[in-house]
Motif scaffolding. Structure first.
Motif, mmCIF file in Angstrom:
data_model
loop_
_atom_site.group_PDB
_atom_site.id
_atom_site.type_symbol
_atom_site.label_atom_id
_atom_site.label_comp_id
_atom_site.label_asym_id
_atom_site.label_seq_id
_atom_site.Cartn_x
_atom_site.Cartn_y
_atom_site.Cartn_z
ATOM 1 N N TYR A 1 0.790 -1.232 0.000
ATOM 2 C CA TYR A 1 0.000 0.000 0.000
ATOM 3 C C TYR A 1 0.823 1.283 0.000
ATOM 4 O O TYR A 1 0.374 2.305 -0.519
ATOM 5 C CB TYR A 1 -0.956 0.021 1.203
ATOM 6 C CG TYR A 1 -2.049 -0.997 1.073
ATOM 7 C CD1 TYR A 1 -3.077 -0.834 0.155
ATOM 8 C CD2 TYR A 1 -2.048 -2.151 1.851
ATOM 9 C CE1 TYR A 1 -4.077 -1.776 0.017
ATOM 10 C CE2 TYR A 1 -3.044 -3.100 1.720
ATOM 11 C CZ TYR A 1 -4.054 -2.908 0.803
ATOM 12 O OH TYR A 1 -5.042 -3.849 0.666
ATOM 13 N N THR B 1 0.634 4.931 -2.721
ATOM 14 C CA THR B 1 0.150 6.116 -2.018
ATOM 15 C C THR B 1 1.212 7.212 -2.013
ATOM 16 O O THR B 1 0.888 8.399 -2.142
ATOM 17 C CB THR B 1 -0.298 5.751 -0.590
ATOM 18 O OG1 THR B 1 -1.148 4.593 -0.659
ATOM 19 C CG2 THR B 1 -1.081 6.879 0.047
ATOM 20 N N ALA C 1 -5.918 10.423 -4.285
ATOM 21 C CA ALA C 1 -6.345 10.199 -5.673
ATOM 22 C C ALA C 1 -7.370 11.250 -6.093
ATOM 23 O O ALA C 1 -7.274 11.832 -7.186
ATOM 24 C CB ALA C 1 -6.914 8.793 -5.832
ATOM 25 N N ALA C 2 -8.345 11.504 -5.227
ATOM 26 C CA ALA C 2 -9.373 12.507 -5.539
ATOM 27 C C ALA C 2 -8.758 13.899 -5.643
ATOM 28 O O ALA C 2 -9.119 14.682 -6.538
ATOM 29 C CB ALA C 2 -10.469 12.478 -4.471
ATOM 30 N N PHE D 1 -6.773 3.333 3.384
ATOM 31 C CA PHE D 1 -7.686 3.490 2.252
ATOM 32 C C PHE D 1 -8.167 4.930 2.133
ATOM 33 O O PHE D 1 -8.320 5.456 1.032
ATOM 34 C CB PHE D 1 -8.883 2.548 2.376
ATOM 35 C CG PHE D 1 -8.558 1.102 2.121
ATOM 36 C CD1 PHE D 1 -7.431 0.713 1.425
ATOM 37 C CD2 PHE D 1 -9.402 0.115 2.592
ATOM 38 C CE1 PHE D 1 -7.143 -0.618 1.192
ATOM 39 C CE2 PHE D 1 -9.133 -1.228 2.363
ATOM 40 C CZ PHE D 1 -7.998 -1.594 1.662
ATOM 41 N N GLY D 2 -8.413 5.560 3.270
ATOM 42 C CA GLY D 2 -8.817 6.964 3.255
ATOM 43 C C GLY D 2 -7.745 7.847 2.640
ATOM 44 O O GLY D 2 -8.047 8.758 1.857
ATOM 45 N N MET E 1 -5.424 6.915 0.469
ATOM 46 C CA MET E 1 -5.364 6.640 -0.968
ATOM 47 C C MET E 1 -6.498 7.344 -1.711
ATOM 48 O O MET E 1 -6.276 7.975 -2.750
ATOM 49 C CB MET E 1 -5.421 5.133 -1.228
ATOM 50 C CG MET E 1 -4.186 4.388 -0.797
ATOM 51 S SD MET E 1 -4.349 2.607 -1.003
ATOM 52 C CE MET E 1 -4.270 2.479 -2.778
ATOM 53 N N LEU E 2 -7.697 7.228 -1.184
ATOM 54 C CA LEU E 2 -8.861 7.855 -1.812
ATOM 55 C C LEU E 2 -8.722 9.376 -1.820
ATOM 56 O O LEU E 2 -8.957 10.036 -2.837
ATOM 57 C CB LEU E 2 -10.140 7.436 -1.087
ATOM 58 C CG LEU E 2 -11.441 8.058 -1.587
ATOM 59 C CD1 LEU E 2 -11.706 7.666 -3.033
ATOM 60 C CD2 LEU E 2 -12.599 7.628 -0.694
ATOM 61 N N PHE E 3 -8.333 9.936 -0.687
ATOM 62 C CA PHE E 3 -8.173 11.381 -0.559
ATOM 63 C C PHE E 3 -7.135 11.910 -1.544
ATOM 64 O O PHE E 3 -7.375 12.895 -2.253
ATOM 65 C CB PHE E 3 -7.780 11.722 0.885
ATOM 66 C CG PHE E 3 -7.524 13.174 1.129
ATOM 67 C CD1 PHE E 3 -8.576 14.070 1.238
ATOM 68 C CD2 PHE E 3 -6.230 13.652 1.258
ATOM 69 C CE1 PHE E 3 -8.343 15.421 1.471
ATOM 70 C CE2 PHE E 3 -5.984 14.989 1.489
ATOM 71 C CZ PHE E 3 -7.040 15.881 1.594
#
Length: 132
Positions: free
Chosen positions: A56, A60, A120-121, A113-114, A116-118
């Motif tokens: 991960y 990231t 990426a967004a 995961f938060g 990665m999502l943050f």
């Protein structure tokens, strides 16, 4: 000027990875297991903590570096990177000290995961709304 924030967090995460590696090696030496886990539950957990980290963290950090190179606000970079750092530390602690599910493992994965999502967004936002 460089990717100073990415370099800072990559360095901290690198030290964490080194620590996990040393812990795995020490258990391997103590238990005389050169390959695999030898059905040793402690080594299986440590091996997964080490493996999860290596799965991960790189992507990231790439997201973080991209975002920093796009000129994102410093606080945005710190939010994503600190979530990753704390998530990985908490997750590794949970795997090392608990068998089965623990709140540390769950919290660690949610933070990871938060992050990665943050990140990426935020990259997609910067790409769309910034003239590069």
């Amino acid at each position: 000027m460089g990717l100073l924030i990415t370099a800072f967090y990559a360095s901290l995460l690198g030290l964490c990875y080194l620590y996990l590696s040393i812990v795995v090696i020490s258990v391997r030496r103590r238990e005389q297991i050169s390959l695999g886990t030898g059905d040793n539950p402690e080594l299986e957990r440590l091996n997964r903590a080490h493996g999860n980290f290596s799965e991960y963290v790189p992507i990231t950090l790439i997201l973080l570096a991209c975002l920093e190179s796009l000129g994102a606000f410093t606080w945005v970079l710190h939010v994503g990177a600190s979530a990753l750092l704390f998530g990985r530390v908490i997750h590794a602690y949970g795997l090392r000290h608990h068998t089965g599910t623990s709140w540390q493992r769950v919290a660690g994965m949610l933070l990871t995961f938060g992050a990665m999502l943050f990140l990426a967004a935020a990259n997609l936002y910067m790409i769309h709304y910034t003239v590069v």
